[in-house]
Design a protein around this motif. Structure first.
Motif, PDB file in Angstrom:
ATOM      1  N   ASP A  71       0.835  -1.205   0.000  1.00 57.03           N
ATOM      2  CA  ASP A  71       0.000   0.000   0.000  1.00 57.03           C
ATOM      3  C   ASP A  71       0.868   1.252   0.000  1.00 57.03           C
ATOM      4  OD1 ASP A  71      -2.340  -1.423   0.061  1.00 57.03           O
ATOM      5  OD2 ASP A  71      -3.053  -0.638   1.984  1.00 57.03           O
ATOM      6  N   ALA A  72       1.932   1.224   0.784  1.00 54.49           N
ATOM      7  CA  ALA A  72       2.800   2.409   0.873  1.00 54.49           C
ATOM      8  C   ALA A  72       3.323   2.781  -0.515  1.00 54.49           C
ATOM      9  CB  ALA A  72       3.959   2.149   1.838  1.00 54.49           C
ATOM     10  N   LEU A  73       3.736   1.771  -1.282  1.00 54.70           N
ATOM     11  CA  LEU A  73       4.224   2.026  -2.647  1.00 54.70           C
ATOM     12  C   LEU A  73       3.101   2.572  -3.527  1.00 54.70           C
ATOM     13  CD1 LEU A  73       6.337  -1.217  -3.082  1.00 54.70           C
ATOM     14  CD2 LEU A  73       7.240   1.092  -3.435  1.00 54.70           C
ATOM     15  N   GLN A  74       1.930   1.956  -3.411  1.00 50.70           N
ATOM     16  CA  GLN A  74       0.791   2.396  -4.234  1.00 50.70           C
ATOM     17  C   GLN A  74       0.406   3.841  -3.897  1.00 50.70           C
ATOM     18  OE1 GLN A  74      -2.689  -0.201  -4.336  1.00 50.70           O
ATOM     19  NE2 GLN A  74      -4.004   1.572  -4.697  1.00 50.70           N
ATOM     20  N   ILE A  75       0.351   4.150  -2.616  1.00 48.30           N
ATOM     21  CA  ILE A  75      -0.044   5.493  -2.178  1.00 48.30           C
ATOM     22  C   ILE A  75       1.001   6.521  -2.615  1.00 48.30           C
ATOM     23  CG2 ILE A  75      -0.455   6.918  -0.109  1.00 48.30           C
ATOM     24  CD1 ILE A  75      -1.486   4.083   1.102  1.00 48.30           C
ATOM     25  N   ALA A  76       2.276   6.138  -2.558  1.00 49.86           N
ATOM     26  CA  ALA A  76       3.337   7.047  -3.003  1.00 49.86           C
ATOM     27  C   ALA A  76       3.140   7.399  -4.479  1.00 49.86           C
ATOM     28  CB  ALA A  76       4.714   6.406  -2.786  1.00 49.86           C
ATOM     29  N   LEU A  77       2.861   6.391  -5.301  1.00 52.07           N
ATOM     30  CA  LEU A  77       2.663   6.651  -6.735  1.00 52.07           C
ATOM     31  C   LEU A  77       1.385   7.449  -6.968  1.00 52.07           C
ATOM     32  CD1 LEU A  77       3.799   3.227  -8.271  1.00 52.07           C
ATOM     33  CD2 LEU A  77       5.087   5.368  -8.182  1.00 52.07           C
ATOM     34  N   ALA A 101       5.861  -6.940  -5.245  1.00 46.20           N
ATOM     35  CA  ALA A 101       5.057  -5.793  -4.785  1.00 46.20           C
ATOM     36  C   ALA A 101       5.510  -4.496  -5.441  1.00 46.20           C
ATOM     37  CB  ALA A 101       5.153  -5.657  -3.269  1.00 46.20           C
ATOM     38  N   THR A 102       6.821  -4.374  -5.660  1.00 47.12           N
ATOM     39  CA  THR A 102       7.367  -3.132  -6.214  1.00 47.12           C
ATOM     40  C   THR A 102       6.762  -2.826  -7.584  1.00 47.12           C
ATOM     41  OG1 THR A 102       9.444  -3.829  -5.168  1.00 47.12           O
ATOM     42  CG2 THR A 102       9.536  -1.872  -6.548  1.00 47.12           C
ATOM     43  N   VAL A 103       6.586  -3.846  -8.416  1.00 48.19           N
ATOM     44  CA  VAL A 103       6.057  -3.604  -9.761  1.00 48.19           C
ATOM     45  C   VAL A 103       4.540  -3.772  -9.839  1.00 48.19           C
ATOM     46  CG1 VAL A 103       8.179  -4.189 -10.969  1.00 48.19           C
ATOM     47  CG2 VAL A 103       6.512  -5.989 -10.522  1.00 48.19           C
ATOM     48  N   GLU A 104       3.996  -4.564  -8.938  1.00 52.34           N
ATOM     49  CA  GLU A 104       2.558  -4.836  -8.931  1.00 52.34           C
ATOM     50  C   GLU A 104       1.744  -3.546  -8.858  1.00 52.34           C
ATOM     51  OE1 GLU A 104       0.402  -8.077  -6.273  1.00 52.34           O
ATOM     52  OE2 GLU A 104       1.272  -6.466  -5.104  1.00 52.34           O
ATOM     53  N   VAL A 105       2.168  -2.644  -7.973  1.00 50.25           N
ATOM     54  CA  VAL A 105       1.418  -1.405  -7.787  1.00 50.25           C
ATOM     55  C   VAL A 105       1.505  -0.515  -9.023  1.00 50.25           C
ATOM     56  CG1 VAL A 105       1.629  -1.437  -5.281  1.00 50.25           C
ATOM     57  CG2 VAL A 105       3.387  -0.296  -6.619  1.00 50.25           C
ATOM     58  N   VAL A 106       2.641  -0.588  -9.718  1.00 48.32           N
ATOM     59  CA  VAL A 106       2.825   0.200 -10.943  1.00 48.32           C
ATOM     60  C   VAL A 106       1.796  -0.264 -11.971  1.00 48.32           C
ATOM     61  CG1 VAL A 106       4.437   0.824 -12.778  1.00 48.32           C
ATOM     62  CG2 VAL A 106       5.283   0.489 -10.446  1.00 48.32           C
ATOM     63  N   GLY A 107       1.692  -1.579 -12.123  1.00 47.81           N
ATOM     64  CA  GLY A 107       0.729  -2.151 -13.058  1.00 47.81           C
ATOM     65  C   GLY A 107      -0.712  -1.849 -12.664  1.00 47.81           C
ATOM     66  N   LEU A 108      -1.004  -1.963 -11.368  1.00 45.78           N
ATOM     67  CA  LEU A 108      -2.372  -1.712 -10.878  1.00 45.78           C
ATOM     68  C   LEU A 108      -2.839  -0.301 -11.212  1.00 45.78           C
ATOM     69  CD1 LEU A 108      -2.647  -3.177  -7.278  1.00 45.78           C
ATOM     70  CD2 LEU A 108      -4.216  -3.567  -9.189  1.00 45.78           C
ATOM     71  N   LEU A 109      -1.914   0.662 -11.177  1.00 45.44           N
ATOM     72  CA  LEU A 109      -2.260   2.057 -11.448  1.00 45.44           C
ATOM     73  C   LEU A 109      -2.206   2.377 -12.939  1.00 45.44           C
ATOM     74  CD1 LEU A 109      -0.395   3.730  -8.447  1.00 45.44           C
ATOM     75  CD2 LEU A 109      -2.850   3.363  -8.694  1.00 45.44           C
ATOM     76  N   ALA A 120      10.646  11.879 -10.306  1.00 42.74           N
ATOM     77  CA  ALA A 120      10.489  11.583  -8.880  1.00 42.74           C
ATOM     78  C   ALA A 120      11.237  10.293  -8.522  1.00 42.74           C
ATOM     79  CB  ALA A 120       9.009  11.427  -8.554  1.00 42.74           C
ATOM     80  N   VAL A 121      11.649  10.193  -7.261  1.00 43.81           N
ATOM     81  CA  VAL A 121      12.293   8.971  -6.762  1.00 43.81           C
ATOM     82  C   VAL A 121      11.495   8.456  -5.575  1.00 43.81           C
ATOM     83  CG1 VAL A 121      14.375   8.014  -5.678  1.00 43.81           C
ATOM     84  CG2 VAL A 121      14.593   9.687  -7.534  1.00 43.81           C
ATOM     85  N   VAL A 122      11.023   7.211  -5.689  1.00 45.78           N
ATOM     86  CA  VAL A 122      10.313   6.566  -4.583  1.00 45.78           C
ATOM     87  C   VAL A 122      11.183   5.413  -4.104  1.00 45.78           C
ATOM     88  CG1 VAL A 122       8.233   5.288  -3.906  1.00 45.78           C
ATOM     89  CG2 VAL A 122       8.051   7.170  -5.558  1.00 45.78           C
ATOM     90  N   GLU A 123      11.795   5.569  -2.939  1.00 48.82           N
ATOM     91  CA  GLU A 123      12.694   4.530  -2.446  1.00 48.82           C
ATOM     92  C   GLU A 123      11.898   3.415  -1.776  1.00 48.82           C
ATOM     93  OE1 GLU A 123      14.965   7.919  -0.223  1.00 48.82           O
ATOM     94  OE2 GLU A 123      16.147   6.081  -0.063  1.00 48.82           O
ATOM     95  N   ASP A 124      12.032   2.200  -2.280  1.00 49.27           N
ATOM     96  CA  ASP A 124      11.416   1.047  -1.614  1.00 49.27           C
ATOM     97  C   ASP A 124      12.383   0.577  -0.531  1.00 49.27           C
ATOM     98  OD1 ASP A 124      10.415  -1.366  -0.765  1.00 49.27           O
ATOM     99  OD2 ASP A 124       9.861  -2.082  -2.766  1.00 49.27           O
ATOM    100  N   THR A 125      12.041   0.963   0.711  1.00 48.09           N
ATOM    101  CA  THR A 125      12.928   0.717   1.849  1.00 48.09           C
ATOM    102  C   THR A 125      12.424  -0.434   2.720  1.00 48.09           C
ATOM    103  OG1 THR A 125      13.185   3.137   1.769  1.00 48.09           O
ATOM    104  CG2 THR A 125      14.276   2.032   3.574  1.00 48.09           C
ATOM    105  N   ALA A 126      11.584  -1.301   2.124  1.00 47.68           N
ATOM    106  CA  ALA A 126      11.000  -2.408   2.895  1.00 47.68           C
ATOM    107  C   ALA A 126      12.069  -3.297   3.530  1.00 47.68           C
ATOM    108  CB  ALA A 126      10.087  -3.247   1.996  1.00 47.68           C
ATOM    109  N   GLN A 127      13.249  -3.383   2.880  1.00 48.01           N
ATOM    110  CA  GLN A 127      14.282  -4.291   3.396  1.00 48.01           C
ATOM    111  C   GLN A 127      15.436  -3.551   4.068  1.00 48.01           C
ATOM    112  OE1 GLN A 127      15.461  -7.157   0.407  1.00 48.01           O
ATOM    113  NE2 GLN A 127      13.342  -7.704  -0.066  1.00 48.01           N
TER     114      GLN A 127
END
Ligand SMILES: *Cc1c(COP(=O)(O)O)cnc(C)c1O
Length: 381
Positions: free
Chosen positions: A65-71, A91-99, A156-163
């Motif tokens: 969700d955090a990734l999706q909301i950021a985008l 998850a990182t690419v899934e949200v891109v496709g969903l939007l 824009a840069v959205v850092e995926d910091t999950a790990q």
């Protein structure tokens, strides 16, 4: 020999070490019955802002969700191109496709396994609107180059910091920032096995931009600012108060947890040093490493065979990740050419991750490393 019960991630042992604090925190929330948006959520938000040195933390329901909301907050249009790594969790690419944004995958660096910034540069087109660097396995991507490329191209840069929550990155000019606070927005996950994990699902976004923070806060709450007045289409994505209370306890231990993970990593490094069939993780000089995973590359050994044999001996082993995203049914397109993903293709056949958590004992590490070496001796081609 001692009987081992080695876990990939030992959440139970970690819980026992902080049981009194956690139990009291959970009981407090139940007493208050403020299960949604309780005081603990605001307190955790503030404490995480202070820890990260970022202006805004926006808690939400999970890292995806955090990734999706950021985008969503960036106000992108369908067809806008988003560049990310071929070697990451879906998850990182899934949200891109969903939007309905266009996924542009790029190969990774052979040493850090994070996005290859030379190839990233070549992938930029006039339609590129964002880059999602993934700080894979606990170490930051090459943020020096990524921020330079992004600034030059107004992306824009959205850092995926999950790990990689808690890792920090030092730029050439000497400034040091925490992972997730460098780009336009950062996102993280509090999934139980993550470095800062709660006891269910949780996530958050970070930003220093007041305007984006306000938009993201509205999106997580159905797109409303004033109750029952909707400014935009949003979602329902909240961090439960109980999870926030647990996270407040665990945040106090986060640096000590990173130190424990690093201690185990150093043990592994030493044990596999100069081994002809094993490449240990490469440390990038600019980033600290919080070892979400300790991931090795096997040379001339089949990682699935190794995993099978280790599991039989009581040593958990995971393959992160076994299949490149560009070959997945859900994501492949005729534009994605297999030869552009040489490093990821090779990694998927050779990486293996060993147990990594905050409670690893020296006798367990000794048993794991001895077993790995014995099996490799047996199966190497
Ligand atoms: C875990 C993870 C996510 C997703 O987090 P969830 O909380 O499980 O939704 C996203 N990106 C990466 C790199 C992850 O490891």
């Amino acid at each position: 020999m001692a009987i081992h019960n080695i876990q990939m991630v030992d959440l139970h042992k970690q819980y026992l070490a902080i049981k009194n604090e956690v139990d009291a925190a959970i009981a407090g929330v139940i007493e208050s019955t403020q299960f949604i948006n309780g005081d603990e959520v605001k307190a955790f938000q503030k404490e995480l802002e202070d820890y990260l040195g970022v202006k805004h933390v926006i808690p939400c329901a999970n890292g995806t969700d955090a990734l999706q909301i950021a985008l969503m907050a960036l106000g992108l249009e369908p067809g806008d191109e988003i560049i990310t790594s071929d070697f990451t969790f879906a998850a990182t690419v899934e949200v891109v496709g969903l939007l309905k944004l266009k996924i542009v995958l790029v190969d990774v660096d052979p040493n850090t396994y994070c996005i290859n910034t030379d190839k990233l540069k070549k992938a930029i087109t006039p339609k590129t609107k964002a880059i999602i660097p993934v700080h894979l396995f606990g170490q930051c991507a090459n943020m020096e180059s990524i921020m330079q490329i992004a600034n030059e191209n107004q992306i824009a840069v959205v850092e995926d910091t999950a790990q990689a929550i808690g890792a920090s990155y030092t730029f050439n000019d000497g400034t040091t920032k925490k992972a997730g606070t460098i780009g336009t927005l950062g996102t993280t996950s509090f999934f139980p096995s993550k470095n800062l994990g709660c006891y269910g699902d949780g996530g958050a976004l970070f930003t220093n931009d007041d305007n984006l923070a306000e938009i993201a806060r509205s999106i997580v709450n159905h797109g409303m600012k004033v109750r029952y007045y909707y400014d935009r289409i949003g979602v329902n994505s909240r961090l439960d108060t109980i999870q926030a209370a647990i996270l407040r306890v665990k945040l106090r231990h986060l640096d000590e947890y990173a130190a424990a993970r690093n201690k185990a990593a150093v043990y592994y490094d030493e044990a596999f040093k100069n081994h002809p069939n094993i490449k240990t993780p490469v440390r990038d000089k600019k980033s600290t490493h919080v070892f979400h995973q300790y991931t090795l590359v096997g040379c001339a050994i089949d990682n699935f065979e190794l995993q099978k044999r280790l599991t039989e001996k009581g040593v958990p082993c995971m393959i992160y990740y076994p299949v490149p995203l560009h070959t997945q049914e859900a994501y492949r397109t005729p534009e994605m050419k297999d030869e552009d993903f040489e490093i990821t293709n090779g990694l998927c056949k050779s990486v293996f991750s060993l147990p990594m958590h905050t409670e690893l004992e020296e006798d367990e590490l000794a048993f794991i490393t001895k077993t790995v070496k014995e099996i490799i001796e047996d199966i190497k081609q």
